[in-house]
Design an enzyme around this catalytic site. Structure first.
Site, PDB file in Angstrom:
ATOM      1  N   HIS A 151     -85.038  43.180 -42.483  1.00  0.00           N
ATOM      2  CA  HIS A 151     -85.893  43.526 -41.351  1.00  0.00           C
ATOM      3  C   HIS A 151     -86.805  42.369 -40.978  1.00  0.00           C
ATOM      4  O   HIS A 151     -87.826  42.564 -40.319  1.00  0.00           O
ATOM      5  CB  HIS A 151     -86.741  44.758 -41.665  1.00  0.00           C
ATOM      6  CG  HIS A 151     -85.958  45.964 -42.033  1.00  0.00           C
ATOM      7  ND1 HIS A 151     -85.793  46.360 -43.344  1.00  0.00           N
ATOM      8  CD2 HIS A 151     -85.262  46.844 -41.277  1.00  0.00           C
ATOM      9  CE1 HIS A 151     -85.048  47.447 -43.376  1.00  0.00           C
ATOM     10  NE2 HIS A 151     -84.709  47.764 -42.139  1.00  0.00           N
ATOM     11  N   SER A 376     -91.704  55.003 -39.912  1.00  0.00           N
ATOM     12  CA  SER A 376     -92.377  55.776 -40.960  1.00  0.00           C
ATOM     13  C   SER A 376     -93.603  56.487 -40.411  1.00  0.00           C
ATOM     14  O   SER A 376     -93.931  57.599 -40.827  1.00  0.00           O
ATOM     15  CB  SER A 376     -92.794  54.854 -42.113  1.00  0.00           C
ATOM     16  OG  SER A 376     -91.697  54.168 -42.643  1.00  0.00           O
ATOM     17  N   GLY A 416     -94.602  60.740 -48.969  1.00  0.00           N
ATOM     18  CA  GLY A 416     -94.583  59.308 -48.708  1.00  0.00           C
ATOM     19  C   GLY A 416     -94.756  58.448 -49.943  1.00  0.00           C
ATOM     20  O   GLY A 416     -94.359  57.288 -49.958  1.00  0.00           O
ATOM     21  N   MET A 425    -102.181  53.687 -44.026  1.00  0.00           N
ATOM     22  CA  MET A 425    -103.029  54.522 -43.188  1.00  0.00           C
ATOM     23  C   MET A 425    -103.796  55.560 -44.004  1.00  0.00           C
ATOM     24  O   MET A 425    -104.844  56.052 -43.563  1.00  0.00           O
ATOM     25  CB  MET A 425    -102.191  55.231 -42.120  1.00  0.00           C
ATOM     26  CG  MET A 425    -101.242  56.282 -42.656  1.00  0.00           C
ATOM     27  SD  MET A 425    -100.460  57.260 -41.348  1.00  0.00           S
ATOM     28  CE  MET A 425     -99.326  56.079 -40.641  1.00  0.00           C
TER      29      MET A 425
END
Length: 505
Positions: A151, A376, A416, A425
């Site tokens: 990526h 995500s 997660g 976050m």
């Protein structure tokens, strides 16, 4: 090889709804069971995992194998080994077993064992660029990057440009070094399938040179190359690089690799005729439609609309900033992802008044983000809002909102895998949740408590600048390269600030 494939946006996991539609399609076509083959990235695990749970709830027999074949890291990361080009070999083995009539249990067992006997390492002369964005990292003309991901993530080691023979020797030494926690044990006499994979920007000539060097290097180690596959199997846009995959095999496993397939990209002659016509499959039947929620009216609806509009305008204004922050940790698309969510919410609000009840509002937003946001972040926000809606089903007092925030965060952590301090976050959201606990105090007032929560979230977001990533794609990046705050934490704090400003106005 495969019955179904689900594609997402560039460097982004496909949406849960798309995955679920694919599962329904193969199930309704008469499949005895469905195996999801997933590369080990947080977004993929979240999206495919949620789709699997929903499909099972509908009665489908679904399993999931997560492939992590990356041999780059000397010490194992919390997120595990990344899924790289070796995943294609797992596709081939699983497909051959299914075609031979193996049971779903047997296929899962065999491909899981194969995945543990495999390693992949990448090397590149250049980064790549997500369309519309800058390169994901910088590399001088005389440098090459070892151990990078698919990526656009930076690698584990930067070195001067080597010849093909020297580069391949360096790669194989790193992959098989016993001191490397992700190494592949490779001893003289071993038999392997070798995959020389173009990461996107190499010519056929260059790829052939690397393949020849790999064969010679393995032979010098006394390793038997049962099969050698050379081509573009798993690319990273225009990256001028190559990855090497080694799969330890016996005769039975080689037979599965050799099994005939009509997959056009597999390096063998197609068994079927070429045609420009594509067979069309009727769209799969959807599950039961959710009950229609009541729309809001009057001042409550106007306030909800105002808050949502403030959130959307904030995220659209921050798009470039979030992308810039995200480039240090991988693909640089955090701003694009949040802007996609903002535009979807704006369109949704224009189409109809938002639901009146808080639980219905959060559930509707969860469904919207799961479908439209991607990445995500889309799944994590979807999980948070879905779980947060439950405490609000029959309550809407201030303590219920504190309970809702806690429930949402708990769901994000459960699925997660991140925790406060992992530079995600959650750092912002957990700080806000702690301050929102004051809503449970007698006589608490919403706006002062929310103001304190926003300030806590913003301080926590800024504090991620000094944290080492423990989850998500950024966990693969050296902490020395992570000099800015986490973009997800910054975005979450900005959303809370926009909610506060919307309520004040």
């Amino acid at each position: 090889m495969l019955t179904g494939v689900v594609a997402g946006a560039v460097f982004t996991s496909p949406a849960v709804g798309s995955i679920l539609a694919a599962i329904r399609a193969v199930t309704q076509a008469g499949a005895a069971g469905t195996l999801l083959i997933v590369k080990n990235y947080t977004g993929d695990r979240l999206n495919f995992g949620l789709a699997l749970e929903r499909a099972r709830a509908e009665g489908a027999d679904v399993r999931m194998v997560v492939v992590g074949d990356d041999s780059a890291f000397a010490t194992l990361k919390k997120a595990g080994r990344r899924g790289l080009c070796g995943t294609v070999l797992i596709h081939k083995v699983a497909g051959a077993l299914a075609e031979a009539g193996a049971s779903l249990n047997e296929i899962v067992e065999r491909v899981t064992a194969a995945a543990k006997s495999m390693g992949t390492l990448g090397l590149s002369l250049s980064p790549c660029s997500v369309p519309g964005s800058k390169p994901t990292f910088q590399l001088a003309d005389d440098e090459m990057e070892l151990g990078l991901g698919i990526h656009g993530e930076a690698g584990v080691r930067r070195m001067k440009v080597l010849t093909a023979d020297e580069a391949v020797e360096t790669m194989l030494a790193h992959m098989t070094d016993p001191s490397n926690a992700s190494h592949l044990p490779l001893s003289p006499g071993a038999s392997v399938v070798l995959v020389v994979n173009n990461l996107g920007g190499l010519s056929c000539l260059e790829l052939g040179i690397v393949a020849g060097a790999a064969v010679r290097c393995l032979e010098s180690r006394g390793v038997r190359i049962a099969r050698a596959l050379v081509g573009s199997f798993m690319t990273a846009l225009e990256m001028a690089g190559v990855s090497l995959t080694l799969l330890l095999v016996d005769e039975e496993l080689v037979g599965l690799i050799d099994a005939k397939t009509t997959a056009m990209a597999w390096p063998n002659l197609a068994a079927g005729p070429a045609t420009s016509r594509r067979p069309e499959v009727p769209a799969p039947k959807e599950g039961p439609a959710p009950a229609q929620s009541k729309t809001g009216a009057g001042s409550d609806a106007a306030r909800v609309r105002l808050v949502l509009e403030r959130v959307c305008s904030t995220l659209l204004r921050m798009q470039d900033k979030l992308n810039e922050l995200d480039r240090a940790a991988g693909d640089g698309d955090c701003g694009h992802t949040h802007a996609r969510a903002a535009r979807a919410i704006e369109e949704w609000v224009r189409a109809r008044p938002p639901p009146a009840a808080p639980a219905q509002l959060l559930s509707a937003l969860a469904d919207l983000l799961l479908e439209k946001m991607g990445g995500s972040s889309g799944v994590l926000y979807g999980l948070c809002l879905t779980a947060a809606a439950r405490p609000l089903l029959d309550r809407s007092d201030l303590p219920a909102w504190a309970d809702a925030m806690d429930a949402g965060i708990e769901a994000m952590q459960r699925y997660g895998g991140a925790a406060p301090g992992d530079r995600t976050m959650l750092d912002s959201l957990c700080a806000a949740a702690q301050a929102l606990g004051a809503l449970r105090n007698p006589g608490a007032q919403l706006l002062p408590v929310l103001d304190a929560a926003v300030q806590s979230a913003e301080a926590a977001a800024e504090a991620t600048r000094h944290m080492e990533a423990g989850a998500g794609r950024a966990s693969y990046i050296s902490s020395a390269q992570l000099l800015q705050p986490d973009p997800g934490a910054v975005a979450a704090a900005a959303v809370l600030r926009a909610v506060l400003e919307g309520l004040r106005s």
